[in-house]
Design an enzyme around this catalytic site. Structure first.
Site, mmCIF file in Angstrom:
data_model
loop_
_atom_site.group_PDB
_atom_site.id
_atom_site.type_symbol
_atom_site.label_atom_id
_atom_site.label_comp_id
_atom_site.label_asym_id
_atom_site.label_seq_id
_atom_site.Cartn_x
_atom_site.Cartn_y
_atom_site.Cartn_z
ATOM 1 N N LEU A 9 0.819 -1.219 0.000
ATOM 2 C CA LEU A 9 0.000 0.000 0.000
ATOM 3 C C LEU A 9 0.851 1.267 0.000
ATOM 4 O O LEU A 9 1.909 1.315 0.626
ATOM 5 C CB LEU A 9 -0.925 -0.005 1.224
ATOM 6 C CG LEU A 9 -1.919 -1.174 1.289
ATOM 7 C CD1 LEU A 9 -2.768 -1.085 2.552
ATOM 8 C CD2 LEU A 9 -2.815 -1.218 0.050
ATOM 9 N N GLY A 57 -1.175 6.317 -3.249
ATOM 10 C CA GLY A 57 -2.242 6.156 -4.249
ATOM 11 C C GLY A 57 -3.424 5.416 -3.649
ATOM 12 O O GLY A 57 -4.588 5.824 -3.810
ATOM 13 N N HIS A 58 -3.136 4.328 -2.928
ATOM 14 C CA HIS A 58 -4.215 3.570 -2.275
ATOM 15 C C HIS A 58 -4.876 4.429 -1.189
ATOM 16 O O HIS A 58 -6.092 4.388 -1.004
ATOM 17 C CB HIS A 58 -3.664 2.281 -1.650
ATOM 18 C CG HIS A 58 -3.029 1.349 -2.637
ATOM 19 N ND1 HIS A 58 -1.702 1.037 -2.608
ATOM 20 C CD2 HIS A 58 -3.546 0.650 -3.685
ATOM 21 C CE1 HIS A 58 -1.413 0.181 -3.587
ATOM 22 N NE2 HIS A 58 -2.518 -0.067 -4.259
ATOM 23 N N GLY A 61 -8.910 3.541 -8.989
ATOM 24 C CA GLY A 61 -8.101 4.701 -9.338
ATOM 25 C C GLY A 61 -7.983 4.864 -10.845
ATOM 26 O O GLY A 61 -7.910 3.871 -11.576
ATOM 27 N N LYS A 112 -5.468 5.802 -12.238
ATOM 28 C CA LYS A 112 -4.103 5.384 -12.594
ATOM 29 C C LYS A 112 -4.187 4.240 -13.611
ATOM 30 O O LYS A 112 -3.401 4.160 -14.538
ATOM 31 C CB LYS A 112 -3.393 4.930 -11.315
ATOM 32 C CG LYS A 112 -2.217 4.021 -11.485
ATOM 33 C CD LYS A 112 -0.986 4.823 -11.762
ATOM 34 C CE LYS A 112 0.295 4.039 -11.720
ATOM 35 N NZ LYS A 112 0.238 2.637 -11.949
HETATM 36 P P1 AMP Z 1 -3.090 -2.036 -7.337
HETATM 37 O O1 AMP Z 1 -2.802 -2.373 -5.913
HETATM 38 O O2 AMP Z 1 -1.906 -1.509 -8.078
HETATM 39 O O3 AMP Z 1 -3.833 -3.113 -8.064
HETATM 40 O O4 AMP Z 1 -4.093 -0.807 -7.294
HETATM 41 C C1 AMP Z 1 -5.287 -0.870 -6.561
HETATM 42 C C2 AMP Z 1 -6.108 0.342 -6.870
HETATM 43 O O5 AMP Z 1 -5.373 1.514 -6.514
HETATM 44 C C3 AMP Z 1 -6.469 0.476 -8.351
HETATM 45 O O6 AMP Z 1 -7.795 0.959 -8.461
HETATM 46 C C4 AMP Z 1 -5.486 1.502 -8.835
HETATM 47 O O7 AMP Z 1 -5.931 2.227 -9.949
HETATM 48 C C5 AMP Z 1 -5.374 2.395 -7.616
HETATM 49 N N1 AMP Z 1 -4.138 3.161 -7.640
HETATM 50 C C6 AMP Z 1 -2.876 2.659 -7.684
HETATM 51 N N2 AMP Z 1 -1.994 3.663 -7.755
HETATM 52 C C7 AMP Z 1 -2.702 4.807 -7.776
HETATM 53 C C8 AMP Z 1 -2.361 6.184 -7.863
HETATM 54 N N3 AMP Z 1 -1.096 6.593 -7.952
HETATM 55 N N4 AMP Z 1 -3.362 7.092 -7.862
HETATM 56 C C9 AMP Z 1 -4.660 6.693 -7.787
HETATM 57 N N5 AMP Z 1 -5.041 5.410 -7.706
HETATM 58 C C10 AMP Z 1 -4.081 4.488 -7.706
#
Ligand code: AMP
Length: 285
Positions: free
Chosen positions: A33, A36-37, A154, A156
């Site tokens: 985490l 962003g999370h 996100g 992202k």
């Molecule tokens: P992940 O753990 O990478 O699968 O991401 C989980 C959630 O967090 C997904 O919806 C991503 O789009 C979001 N997320 C990851 N990094 C960011 C960021 N820098 N800004 C916004 N949301 C993010």
């Protein structure tokens, strides 16, 4: 904060909360985490009474075994972080919990599978065959287990949000979708768990700088996508990074645009140092 690793346990907690009339919010993650999370948690918190966060490195959305194996796993730190963010329940199941028939059977025709639609074509879907099938399958499974009223994703992962929107609509999940803008480090680099694999994360800010230059040029009236992208890519390649894609697309359909004349999104994937693949995107107009 409640920590659950078993489906049965988590279902009991959720049933209890639902019986109390609480609104269940859900933040899906693969862990490690970061800020962003955190931005997802902060956005959804005011809209729910009971906040669940899942941490699951989903094997079926990785088409590259090495990428899957080296994906950062930090459950202990994630627990601490989730607690400080005010998460009520952290669900961190094992692979067997989510794929009871075994991963080896997921690929065979013996298992029932959820399949992604047209929005998954191109870009991440094309570069990572099977990726979005794995994403929608695991999301549908978790939605059934956790029964959220609202789920947050996100921007992202721009294409992923589009695909999830379609999953919710096509399979009639009674869940509202909250979209959250990209959280960036001061350098402009988008926060990502993969940044942990970079020796020099500051250098990777060249990606965002290049994206901003495209946006600036669009605001000055330039419209030719190919020219805009080629110029910007040179600055990234000068760092020794390799472009996977750097494309201007229709922000809604994700179809490539020759001219920037409708709402346009710049979609980017770059192999940085150590072959770490970073993705990013930016609204251009
Ligand atoms: P992940 O753990 O990478 O699968 O991401 C989980 C959630 O967090 C997904 O919806 C991503 O789009 C979001 N997320 C990851 N990094 C960011 C960021 N820098 N800004 C916004 N949301 C993010």
């Amino acid at each position: 904060m409640i920590l659950c690793t078993a489906k049965k346990e988590v279902s009991e907690v959720i049933a209890q909360k639902k019986a109390q009339g609480l609104t269940i919010g859900l933040v899906p993650t693969m862990g490690a985490l970061h800020v962003g999370h955190q931005s997802l948690v902060e956005a959804i918190s005011p809209q729910c009474d009971f906040l669940c966060l899942w941490v699951f490195v989903n094997p079926t959305q990785f088409n590259d075994r090495i990428d899957y194996e080296r994906y950062p796993r930090r459950l202990q730190e994630d627990k601490e972080f989730a607690k400080t963010l005010g998460v009520d329940l952290l669900f961190a199941p094992s692979e067997e919990e989510i794929y009871p028939a075994g991963i080896q059977n997921y690929d065979s025709s013996q298992s029932v599978r959820v399949r992604s639609g047209e929005r998954a074509d191109g870009y991440e879907g094309e570069r990572r065959p099977g990726h979005f099938d794995g994403v929608v399958h695991v999301c549908a499974s978790f939605f059934n287990i956790l029964q959220p009223d609202i789920v947050v994703f996100g921007e992202k992962d721009y294409q992923q949000v589009q695909v999830i929107e379609q999953l919710l609509a096509d399979l009639h999940f009674p869940i509202s979708l909250l979209r959250v803008p990209i959280a960036r480090e001061t350098s402009g680099l988008a926060y990502s768990s993969r940044n942990l694999l970079l020796d020099d994360p500051l250098a990777a800010s060249c990606i965002y700088q290049a994206m901003l230059s495209v946006k600036e040029n669009v605001s000055k009236g330039r419209r030719d996508s190919k020219e805009l992208c080629e110029e910007a890519c040179q600055n990234i390649e000068a760092r020794g990074y390799r472009i996977d894609y750097f494309d201007i697309v229709d922000a809604e359909t994700l179809k490539p645009l020759e001219e920037v004349n409708v709402p346009a999104q710049l979609l980017v994937a770059v192999f940085a140092e150590n072959n770490v693949r970073l993705i990013d995107n930016l609204r251009l107009n």
